[in-house]
Design an enzyme around this catalytic site. Sequence first.
Site, PDB file in Angstrom:
ATOM      1  N   ASP A 141      -3.896   7.081   8.252  1.00  0.00           N
ATOM      2  CA  ASP A 141      -3.268   6.821   6.834  1.00  0.00           C
ATOM      3  C   ASP A 141      -1.868   6.329   7.013  1.00  0.00           C
ATOM      4  OD1 ASP A 141      -3.558   8.492   3.822  1.00  0.00           O
ATOM      5  OD2 ASP A 141      -2.718   6.558   3.913  1.00  0.00           O
ATOM      6  N   GLU A 161      -1.195   9.480  -5.968  1.00  0.00           N
ATOM      7  CA  GLU A 161      -1.086  10.568  -4.738  1.00  0.00           C
ATOM      8  C   GLU A 161       0.159  11.533  -5.255  1.00  0.00           C
ATOM      9  OE1 GLU A 161      -0.838   6.645  -1.819  1.00  0.00           O
ATOM     10  OE2 GLU A 161      -0.499   8.583  -0.666  1.00  0.00           O
TER      11      GLU A 161
HETATM   12  C1  GLC Z   1      -2.095   5.802   0.991  1.00  0.00           C
HETATM   13  C2  GLC Z   1      -3.218   6.625   0.869  1.00  0.00           C
HETATM   14  C3  GLC Z   1      -4.449   6.035   1.223  1.00  0.00           C
HETATM   15  C4  GLC Z   1      -4.294   4.530   1.301  1.00  0.00           C
HETATM   16  C5  GLC Z   1      -3.339   4.280   2.160  1.00  0.00           C
HETATM   17  C6  GLC Z   1      -3.227   2.672   2.237  1.00  0.00           C
HETATM   18  O1  GLC Z   1      -0.787   6.525   1.431  1.00  0.00           O
HETATM   19  O2  GLC Z   1      -3.038   7.945   1.101  1.00  0.00           O
HETATM   20  O3  GLC Z   1      -5.624   6.520   0.420  1.00  0.00           O
HETATM   21  O4  GLC Z   1      -5.747   3.756   1.679  1.00  0.00           O
HETATM   22  O5  GLC Z   1      -1.919   4.777   1.872  1.00  0.00           O
HETATM   23  O6  GLC Z   1      -2.475   2.255   0.984  1.00  0.00           O
END
Ligand code: GLC
Length: 630
Positions: free
Chosen positions: A325, A521
């Site tokens: 992530d 988030e």
């Molecule tokens: C974010 C999320 C993830 C996402 C990634 C790219 O923090 O946790 O779900 O795919 O970053 O944007």
Amino acid sequence: MNYARNFNARNFKARNFNARYISMRLFQSAAFLFASCLLISPLVAEELPLQKHDTVARSILAKMTTDEKIGQMIQADTAGLVDPKDVADYHLGSILSGGGSDPAAGNSLQNWTQLYESLQQRAVSTRLGIPILFGIDAVHGHNNVLEAVVFPHNIGLGCSGNADLVQEIGRMTALEMRASGIHWTFAPCVTVPRDERWGRTYEGFSEDPDLVARLGVASLKGLQGDNVSDPTSVLGCAKHFAGDGGTIPGTGKNGWGWDQGDTKVDEETFRRVHLSTYPPVIAAGALTIMPSYSSWNGLKCSGNKYLLTDVLKKEFGFEGFLISDWEAIKQVDPDFKTAIGISINAGMDMAMEPTAYREFYDNLKALVQEGTVPMSRIDDAVLRILKVKAAMGLFADDYDYRANPELQQNFGSEEHRTVARQAVRESLVLLKNDGTFPVDKTAKRIHVAGAAADDLGIQCGGWTIDWQGKSGDVTSGGTTVLDAIKSSVGPDTEVTFSADGAGAEGADVAIIVIGEQPYAEFEGDNKELELSAENQAVVQTVHDSGTPTVTVLFSGRPMIINESLENSDAFIAAWLPGTEGLGVTDILFGDHKPTGKLSFTWPRSIDQLPINHNDGKTNPLFPFGFGLTE
Ligand code: GLC
């Protein structure tokens, strides 16, 4: 009689008989063998989906320098690139556009297409010409791009329970993505949210792992189609592995919340609730998986070798690659280089390092040179990445990285909007009705109340154009509920509107639309889940007017609604339906009956949380599976 001759003859005959016997037996055994192969062939482990790409991948790997291998394991962000030349200079394997990393030239399909093609052109012009994977969060349509169709978020799709529809949405999303050339989405999210106070609840289909698995598989099949190399397919990414939806309060990134926190459960519970959604999506062809920011019993998933290698790659047989992530590796250890070593050795294959990709590159090179990360781990990671790229057809002789202009004609099309409108209809859950619902579209006057009735941004929620989403006219091509009402009523019906509910008195019926402000988030972590004072006030005002009232709630999760529910004659949970507000009026005016069923238990009070079906807790406001049909 010349025995000799006779003997010989006899022998010959016998030999002949023997020969015939033997040949017959041979034939019989060959036939048996053939038949048994036919019978057991299905039982023999079918070739793993990436096995057939092993030769091509190994031939490319054999040509790669250590620098090229390390670069292949790195994903930078478009807005984080220090210099676009770094795509070639650092041999990058992938690029993403994280939430908000729009094309500098502005947000349009053409500019997204140009951004993708320009970076891909740099990659295919390198020594080995290995194309990049370009990833984006297309989690409810191609939701970063203006004029794309924005579908309901997963929580609404979970209430539809319609796997065929979810698969169709995956197809539509893939078509709109490939119109821009972009071919990798960080979806489906197969999280199992267990506490609605978590800000990412709406990215989950349900609190129930089986329902999540069923719809996650459907979504993946829609995205990847019958063959992930098809020019209208995109690569999916199951996320976030694992237990992202099971964290306990006070362990989150923001210090008090849930997001990126710690899931403290025994292994049986962890497997039953949070791991169980992965074998089905792997079996359905998942080729990339994103480990979670969160921890399991205090250990970050992004550095947990037992989870990433022993369970996911060995026990579950996952052959694709793991993409971290966003800067998640940094959370594994306070020292970046140490964190990189732990995470890569634990089984992480590609690092999402939006801005620190150069530092990551230098650190991993040093770790390999000093032997902390063995070259065998690097080769394993790169081979996994190359096999996925081979499966996508990126090494085919006729591979053309450019976007298909024909697909651009259907971008945001009515056909796609029709599917989205059906998804909205099927996601709505009727929680209460004293007979005021459905609304008579020929009534003399319908009063519409609530700012959310005329706010596409609230209607779409987070991950829409911007990472966090925002209220207001966030995109074009959509329909707010107010516009949908105005376009649905008869010529003799007056539609009046007020954000605060004033003026409802005297109307035949009032339709109130209330909603959460968009979030994503950890920004969505919420200890109380109360409706805002503004939302509660508009319901109270309309209630006090004496006008019969149908209330529609836009939210990313069940909320504490008791008083507003009491003050409404009918109440509909609409979740985050996306751009197609006509799907809401299809239900409001009775053109379609509501069929949605709660995919989450609805709490009566905040102190009940977490509350999930089969957890022994009783007396929710509405149970899992609840939904009126009239
Ligand atoms: C974010 C999320 C993830 C996402 C990634 C790219 O923090 O946790 O779900 O795919 O970053 O944007």
